[in-house]
Design an enzyme around this catalytic site. Structure first.
Site, PDB file in Angstrom:
ATOM      1  N   LYS A   9    -109.995  13.968  -7.002  1.00  0.00           N
ATOM      2  CA  LYS A   9    -108.867  14.825  -6.598  1.00  0.00           C
ATOM      3  C   LYS A   9    -108.787  16.055  -7.490  1.00  0.00           C
ATOM      4  CE  LYS A   9    -104.579  13.436  -7.452  1.00  0.00           C
ATOM      5  NZ  LYS A   9    -103.221  12.845  -7.304  1.00  0.00           N
ATOM      6  N   SER A  25    -113.834  24.516   6.944  1.00  0.00           N
ATOM      7  CA  SER A  25    -114.116  23.981   5.614  1.00  0.00           C
ATOM      8  C   SER A  25    -113.198  24.552   4.545  1.00  0.00           C
ATOM      9  CB  SER A  25    -115.571  24.229   5.195  1.00  0.00           C
ATOM     10  OG  SER A  25    -115.769  25.603   4.870  1.00  0.00           O
ATOM     11  N   TYR A  58    -113.931  19.684   5.369  1.00  0.00           N
ATOM     12  CA  TYR A  58    -115.050  19.305   4.505  1.00  0.00           C
ATOM     13  C   TYR A  58    -115.236  20.374   3.440  1.00  0.00           C
ATOM     14  CZ  TYR A  58    -117.613  22.611   7.477  1.00  0.00           C
ATOM     15  OH  TYR A  58    -118.008  23.733   8.156  1.00  0.00           O
TER      16      TYR A  58
END
Length: 414
Positions: A9, A25, A58
């Site tokens: 994270k 993305s 992504y």
């Protein structure tokens, strides 16, 4: 059996760019990708701490060392440069694998000054890149303790806010001109007694008192009140006798006799912070609206019939990012302020990121508030019983929009 588990994270990073013309993305500085163990094309969730948006996309690698977090494609509709984000990646682990697995968490620290190119939706770091600490495990106690270690106690937060606001007052306003403008307004409206309910660091209350005006001071910040009391003790008896109180606006009549002042002054865009004048304290819009309307009712109550309320608000009402920069010499020291305001119409919130530099030493803080429009304020003033509500020009006030309103003469004392 496998369970979906936190893999890594990036916590409280800052979005530096949003590109609608890209196919999708999130672009992340490759140094940070490596530290977090992220791979190109790996699925991630991106959370926006400013407006609550959350999406799955992504990750792709950006150039190393640029501090880049760019939301591409449809995500650009929900993320703006300057927004704080959390980027989360997951993995599937068996229960046995999970016992020894430790996710990588990059906890980003305070940010250096930046400027935002609003037209091109880009952010540029001015002096240095953000820094972060790498946590080796993600548990509530670990994360909480890490954040607390970086957070000063309440009084220290009040002190930091007070110092930031003092520097802003010194740099943003020509104080002599503003004092002249306020004095002229009070003479024209036959004002004899004033209570400054958002007294802050003492400007303009102390200076007006020195000029002979009968003015009282109130502020909910304990550090500010202590500093003001220390200042007035060093003056003559009239200034030193200025009433100084520390009470929330909702309970103003507990220390001020109703129908006792010719004017209530609430300036410095203080009204929107009725419930959130604290570092990183998120403002609850619905609670704020209720508390602000109660405050206006109290302002009305302590005014004499025919008395005047002078209240100001931010001139920035539209959605977007606004930047104020100013530099100069304060107390013989080179100073610079870089303030970034983010208006989120959807949530009704406004975020104020402050970067104050004194002799090359920068302190940073973030304050949240309700985003108040002029129409909202006029409607609330009307509901509170005020009449003759109108924008008013005050000499020397070049930052905020000033409104004045009157308590009707027909209102009898309780």
């Amino acid at each position: 059996m496998k369970i979906k588990t936190l893999y890594s994270k990036l916590h409280c990073a800052i979005c530096t760019e949003s590109r609608l013309d890209y196919m999708g993305s999130v672009t992340i500085d490759e140094d940070w990708m490596d530290e977090a163990g992220l791979q190109s094309d790996q699925a991630v969730d991106v959370l926006n701490l400013d407006n609550g948006s959350r999406l799955t996309t992504y990750a792709i690698s950006g150039k190393r060392g640029l501090g880049e977090i760019c939301l591409n494609g449809a995500a650009a509709h929900h993320f703006e440069p300057g927004h704080k984000v959390i980027i989360i990646a997951y993995c599937d682990l068996t229960l046995d694998e999970k016992k020894d697995f430790k996710p990588k968490v990059l906890l980003f620290n305070d940010y250096p000054p930046f400027e935002i190119d609003v037209e091109n939706k880009k952010l540029q770091w001015l002096n240095e890149l953000p820094t972060y600490s790498l946590l080796t495990e993600e548990t509530p106690s670990k994360t909480y303790e890490s954040l607390v270690e970086k957070s000063p106690q309440k009084y220290e937060r009040q002190k930091l806010l007070a110092n930031h606001w003092r520097l802003g007052c010194k740099l943003l306003w020509n104080q002599e001109e503003l004092l002249a403008g306020l004095s002229a307004f009070m003479r024209e409206n036959h004002i004899e007694s004033v209570v400054d309910v958002s007294g802050g660091n003492g400007f303009p209350a102390i200076e007006l008192r020195r000029q002979g005006w009968n003015i009282a001071y109130n502020d909910y910040n304990a550090f500010m009140k202590e500093q003001v009391e220390a200042q007035i003790k060093e003056n003559d008896d009239f200034v030193a006798s200025m009433s100084c109180t520390q009470v929330s606006w909702e309970h103003l009549d507990s220390v001020i006799v109703p129908d006792s002042y010719d004017m209530v002054m609430c300036r410095g865009n203080s009204l929107p912070y009725a419930v959130s004048w604290s570092v990183n304290q998120i403002c609850d819009p619905e609670k704020a609206k209720v508390v602000i309307q109660k405050a206006l009712a109290q302002f009305f109550k302590v005014l004499r019939p025919g008395g005047v309320l002078l209240v100001d608000k931010s001139s920035f009402e539209s959605a977007g990012i606004y930047v104020i920069q100013k530099e100069g010499v304060v107390d013989s020291k080179e100073c610079h302020i870089h303030w970034v305001f983010v208006n989120d119409i959807q949530s009704g919130l406004r975020r104020w990121d402050q970067y104050n530099t004194v002799e090359k030493e920068t302190t940073c803080l973030t304050v949240y508030s309700l985003l108040i429009t002029e129409k909202m304020l006029v409607d609330w003033l009307t509901t509170a019983g005020f009449i003759s509500i109108c924008p008013t020009s005050i000499q020397g006030e070049n930052i905020y929009t000033v409104l004045t309103a009157r308590k009707p003469l027909g209102i009898l004392p309780d």
